[in-house]
Design an enzyme around this catalytic site. Structure first.
Site, PDB file in Angstrom:
ATOM      1  N   HIS A 199      -7.331 -21.298   8.786  1.00 12.01           N
ATOM      2  CA  HIS A 199      -8.742 -21.592   8.515  1.00 12.01           C
ATOM      3  C   HIS A 199      -9.488 -20.340   8.026  1.00 12.01           C
ATOM      4  O   HIS A 199     -10.216 -20.388   7.027  1.00 12.01           O
ATOM      5  CB  HIS A 199      -9.423 -22.146   9.768  1.00 12.01           C
ATOM      6  N   CYS A 215      -9.356 -26.483   4.554  1.00  8.30           N
ATOM      7  CA  CYS A 215      -8.065 -25.886   4.960  1.00  8.30           C
ATOM      8  C   CYS A 215      -7.210 -26.956   5.639  1.00  8.30           C
ATOM      9  O   CYS A 215      -7.718 -27.991   6.079  1.00  8.30           O
ATOM     10  CB  CYS A 215      -8.282 -24.685   5.878  1.00  8.30           C
ATOM     11  N   ASP A 219       0.863  -1.175   0.000  1.00  7.46           N
ATOM     12  CA  ASP A 219       0.000   0.000   0.000  1.00  7.46           C
ATOM     13  C   ASP A 219       0.905   1.232   0.000  1.00  7.46           C
ATOM     14  O   ASP A 219       2.124   1.121   0.002  1.00  7.46           O
ATOM     15  CB  ASP A 219      -0.951  -0.037   1.194  1.00  7.46           C
ATOM     16  N   ASP A 277      -8.470  -6.777   0.608  1.00  9.45           N
ATOM     17  CA  ASP A 277      -7.502  -7.138   1.643  1.00  9.45           C
ATOM     18  C   ASP A 277      -8.073  -6.730   2.996  1.00  9.45           C
ATOM     19  O   ASP A 277      -8.908  -5.826   3.071  1.00  9.45           O
ATOM     20  CB  ASP A 277      -6.171  -6.394   1.458  1.00  9.45           C
ATOM     21  N   CYS A 317      -8.375 -27.911   9.307  1.00  5.23           N
ATOM     22  CA  CYS A 317      -9.532 -28.811   9.404  1.00  5.23           C
ATOM     23  C   CYS A 317      -9.198 -30.180   8.820  1.00  5.23           C
ATOM     24  O   CYS A 317      -9.582 -31.207   9.383  1.00  5.23           O
ATOM     25  CB  CYS A 317     -10.743 -28.192   8.702  1.00  5.23           C
ATOM     26  N   CYS A 327     -14.842 -27.689   5.656  1.00  7.69           N
ATOM     27  CA  CYS A 327     -13.715 -26.848   5.220  1.00  7.69           C
ATOM     28  C   CYS A 327     -12.545 -27.709   4.747  1.00  7.69           C
ATOM     29  O   CYS A 327     -12.252 -28.745   5.329  1.00  7.69           O
ATOM     30  CB  CYS A 327     -13.285 -25.947   6.377  1.00  7.69           C
TER      31      CYS A 327
HETATM   32 ZN   LIG Z   1     -10.759 -24.978   8.081  1.00  7.73          ZN
END
Ligand SMILES: [Zn+2]
Length: 355
Positions: free
Chosen positions: A341, A311, A88, A270, A314, A309
């Site tokens: 996650h 990820c 930025d 973002d 998980c 999920c």
């Molecule tokens: Zn997850």
């Protein structure tokens, strides 16, 4: 430069090329404020499927300084982050965090909160810092006003100055990128301001889109206005964007706002929310609900954060009970696992729109 893959009303999916790789949109970009997405390795960040990581010009300029980072090979080598990096301009932090001594047409003088030293930032200086850091995407330095504190006069002044500063940012950018080949050239985003005034916003967008910038950044939203006011402005701006440039909404990352923004033409967002919430034990689950893993009721819960999920947290089977315990004993691993996650949660939303 923007390659549209699919359009549906205002919403679109597509991609664009940066010198560090392809960016697929819509995309969520986690904030690596001081060169790291808090408590995550670049490998863990990459596991969430994001295409871009942000870094913060203001914080890196103050510490350790762009000269040090440049000496150590630039941001990619310094941080070992291989994904395209967007910095930025530093403007938002100067106006929200620093003790400002003086704002005039040249730039802003403020006090380094750590050392007390006087620091000067201007459109040229911000672009020079971003070049020295080695950013793949840069943002022009703008004059930011808080919505609540702003008088009409100050909003107008900031509006007009932002466009004069954009022309200076662009001139400096063109000077510093003159020797770059097309493949080496970073990209520059111009910032649209105007507060909650629709007429100013439309004029600001027209001015930014009339200049040869690579992308459009929407600044000055999610800074204290109501959700309805922010959505109303995104809805208003939606039909006015050029098709051929990526559109970046700064500082927005709540799932409800993320969906609304994408459905109204935004390509990139973002925010620090996913990682900040995660460090405090808050995780998003199916249907944008939130669970607070620090809550004692989770201590003997054997399920993962969200069974649906994909990820790595998980999928590896870390239970809510384990995370609840690690939060209670203040083990930083809990924040790391929950951050993975939460970032993946937002990125999955983006991927669902891409499909
Ligand atoms: Zn997850």
């Amino acid at each position: 430069m923007f390659n549209t893959v699919h359009e549906d009303g205002l919403q679109r999916s597509g991609s664009f090329q940066t010198r560090a790789g392809l960016v697929r949109t819509p995309t969520f970009m986690p904030d690596g404020t001081r060169g790291a997405v808090k408590s995550l390795t670049p490998e863990q960040v990459a596991s969430t499927g994001v295409d871009v990581v942000l870094a913060n010009t203001y914080h890196l300029h103050l510490q350790p300084g762009e000269g040090t980072i440049n000496k150590l090979g630039g941001l990619h080598d310094f941080t070992k982050q291989r994904l395209p990096l967007l910095t930025d301009s530093g403007g938002f932090q100067v106006f929200s965090l620093a003790h400002i001594n003086k704002i005039n047409e040249d730039g802003v003088t403020f006090k380094d909160p750590r050392t007390g030293d006087k620091i000067f930032l201007s459109p040229e200086k911000s672009i020079q810092i971003q070049f020295e850091l080695g950013a793949d995407m840069m943002v022009a330095f703008d004059d930011v006003v808080a919505l609540d504190a702003a008088s009409r006069g100050r909003t107008l002044e900031a509006f007009e100055r932002t466009h004069r500063w954009l022309e200076r940012s662009l001139a400096e950018f063109q000077k510093l990128s003159k020797k770059c080949t097309q493949a080496e050239r970073p990209l520059l985003f111009g910032v649209v301001q105007g507060g909650l005034d629709k007429d100013l916003r439309r004029r600001s967008l027209e001015i930014v889109q009339s200049l040869p910038v690579d992308g459009i950044a929407i600044g000055g939203l999610s800074v204290g206005e109501s959700r309805e006011e922010m959505h109303d402005m995104l809805n208003y701006l939606g039909p006015l964007y050029d098709a051929d440039r990526p559109r970046f909404l700064l500082g927005v990352g709540d799932p409800i706002d993320l969906r609304y923004a994408i459905e109204h033409g935004i390509d990139m967002l973002d925010c620090v929310i996913p990682t900040r919430n995660a460090r405090h034990g808050t995780a998003w689950v199916e249907g944008d609900a939130r669970i607070h893993l620090t809550n004692a009721k989770y201590i003997d819960d054997s399920s993962v954060i969200d069974p649906g999920c994909d990820c790595t947290t998980c999928q590896s089977g870390y239970s809510r009970g384990f995370l609840c315990h690690q939060f209670k004993v203040k083990e930083p691993l809990a924040g790391t696992l929950t951050s993975i996650h939460n970032i993946r949660y937002l990125q999955r939303i983006c991927e669902s729109y891409r499909r």
